[in-house]
Motif scaffolding. Sequence first.
Motif, PDB file in Angstrom:
ATOM      1  N   UNK A   1      -2.529  24.110  21.938  1.00  0.00           N
ATOM      2  CA  UNK A   1      -2.452  22.816  22.620  1.00  0.00           C
ATOM      3  C   UNK A   1      -2.188  22.994  24.109  1.00  0.00           C
ATOM      4  N   UNK A   2      -1.309  23.947  24.437  1.00  0.00           N
ATOM      5  CA  UNK A   2      -0.993  24.210  25.833  1.00  0.00           C
ATOM      6  C   UNK A   2      -2.209  24.730  26.594  1.00  0.00           C
ATOM      7  N   UNK A   3      -2.932  25.675  25.981  1.00  0.00           N
ATOM      8  CA  UNK A   3      -4.121  26.240  26.623  1.00  0.00           C
ATOM      9  C   UNK A   3      -5.182  25.176  26.800  1.00  0.00           C
ATOM     10  N   UNK A   4      -5.348  24.292  25.805  1.00  0.00           N
ATOM     11  CA  UNK A   4      -6.332  23.214  25.910  1.00  0.00           C
ATOM     12  C   UNK A   4      -5.980  22.268  27.056  1.00  0.00           C
ATOM     13  N   UNK A   5      -4.691  21.939  27.187  1.00  0.00           N
ATOM     14  CA  UNK A   5      -4.263  21.059  28.273  1.00  0.00           C
ATOM     15  C   UNK A   5      -4.511  21.707  29.631  1.00  0.00           C
ATOM     16  N   UNK A   6      -4.227  23.011  29.742  1.00  0.00           N
ATOM     17  CA  UNK A   6      -4.461  23.705  30.996  1.00  0.00           C
ATOM     18  C   UNK A   6      -5.953  23.750  31.327  1.00  0.00           C
ATOM     19  N   UNK A   7      -6.776  23.962  30.309  1.00  0.00           N
ATOM     20  CA  UNK A   7      -8.218  23.994  30.536  1.00  0.00           C
ATOM     21  C   UNK A   7      -8.713  22.638  31.034  1.00  0.00           C
ATOM     22  N   UNK A   8      -8.197  21.574  30.432  1.00  0.00           N
ATOM     23  CA  UNK A   8      -8.597  20.233  30.871  1.00  0.00           C
ATOM     24  C   UNK A   8      -8.144  19.980  32.304  1.00  0.00           C
ATOM     25  N   UNK A   9      -6.952  20.478  32.652  1.00  0.00           N
ATOM     26  CA  UNK A   9      -6.439  20.289  34.007  1.00  0.00           C
ATOM     27  C   UNK A   9      -7.315  21.007  35.040  1.00  0.00           C
ATOM     28  N   UNK A  10      -7.640  22.270  34.764  1.00  0.00           N
ATOM     29  CA  UNK A  10      -8.468  23.022  35.708  1.00  0.00           C
ATOM     30  C   UNK A  10      -9.904  22.480  35.766  1.00  0.00           C
ATOM     31  N   UNK A  11     -10.381  21.924  34.641  1.00  0.00           N
ATOM     32  CA  UNK A  11     -11.696  21.294  34.662  1.00  0.00           C
ATOM     33  C   UNK A  11     -11.688  20.072  35.566  1.00  0.00           C
ATOM     34  N   UNK A  12     -10.591  19.311  35.509  1.00  0.00           N
ATOM     35  CA  UNK A  12     -10.458  18.145  36.384  1.00  0.00           C
ATOM     36  C   UNK A  12     -10.416  18.576  37.840  1.00  0.00           C
ATOM     37  N   UNK A  13      -9.665  19.636  38.128  1.00  0.00           N
ATOM     38  CA  UNK A  13      -9.594  20.132  39.504  1.00  0.00           C
ATOM     39  C   UNK A  13     -10.966  20.593  39.997  1.00  0.00           C
ATOM     40  N   UNK A  14     -11.713  21.238  39.117  1.00  0.00           N
ATOM     41  CA  UNK A  14     -13.048  21.704  39.503  1.00  0.00           C
ATOM     42  C   UNK A  14     -13.985  20.536  39.779  1.00  0.00           C
ATOM     43  N   UNK A  15     -13.897  19.495  38.938  1.00  0.00           N
ATOM     44  CA  UNK A  15     -14.749  18.324  39.137  1.00  0.00           C
ATOM     45  C   UNK A  15     -14.441  17.652  40.477  1.00  0.00           C
TER      46      UNK A  15
END
Length: 279
Positions: free
Chosen positions: A38-52
């Motif tokens: 769950x933590x890794x998924x949240x971090x991935x979503x966060x970095x995806x948002x930053x990239x967008x």
Amino acid sequence: MAKAPKGKNEPVRPIIVKKVTVVAGGHHGGAWKVAYADFVTAMMAFFLLMWLLGATTEKQRKGIADYFTPTLVKMKEGSAGSYGLLGGSSLTDPDNYQYRAGQTGTKTLTIPRDATGGAKDGGTKAKRTASLQQRLQQKLAASETLRKLAKQVRVTQTPEGIRLDLMDDAKFSMFRLGTTILTPEAAELVRAIGQAIGPDSAGLSVRGHTDALQWKPGDAANNWSLSAGRAEATRQALMKSGVTENRFRRIEGVADQEPLIPDSPTDPRNRRMSILLMN
């Protein structure tokens, strides 16, 4: 408690019940793995948002935001890309908005971040204006006189095209008082303007403007004829500098009806020549 056997006077043996709690896997279980996932998924979503946020343009981010705006749902129904992420604001498909924007292109799917867009959304116009300004600056830097007159020239991007305003002020006049004769400084300025707009093949419109100062009573001349005559004199001066005659589309005088300074109709800056390079 168990009963004692008959015929014997013996103490009752206690019955001991052992309860063993079995922990599946102990500290080797999978609960922590779920939490870590769950933590890794949240971090991935966060970095995806930053990239967008870093990889998209303002228009693309607005399209994404509009996708989650309920008030635009009805308008977007039936639009190209309405079932996609941009919800009707597709990068390559036309839309059906009331004031729809020009498309950015249909031949490529990858659009660089520094792209200025297609011919319909201002990219080509901006480059054309920048190119003209660069040529004009080079021409105006050719002599000391032109460098002083550079402040009399104003370049404006309009819906009809690029407009160059050659303005009078308290210390400079394009024409001799009450005539259609260019002053020597103005003739040199118009020559430089003609050389700057020469490489552009667009059609030209020349419009003359005057201030609101009135003529003497009984004088046959007026601001209408004066502005039109000065526009024609400017056209002839541009032709002498190399602008071909077939590029001129309209020569007109509007007298004092379109003042640059509406609050002061007699301001000398209202006397100007407007040269429009049509789209």
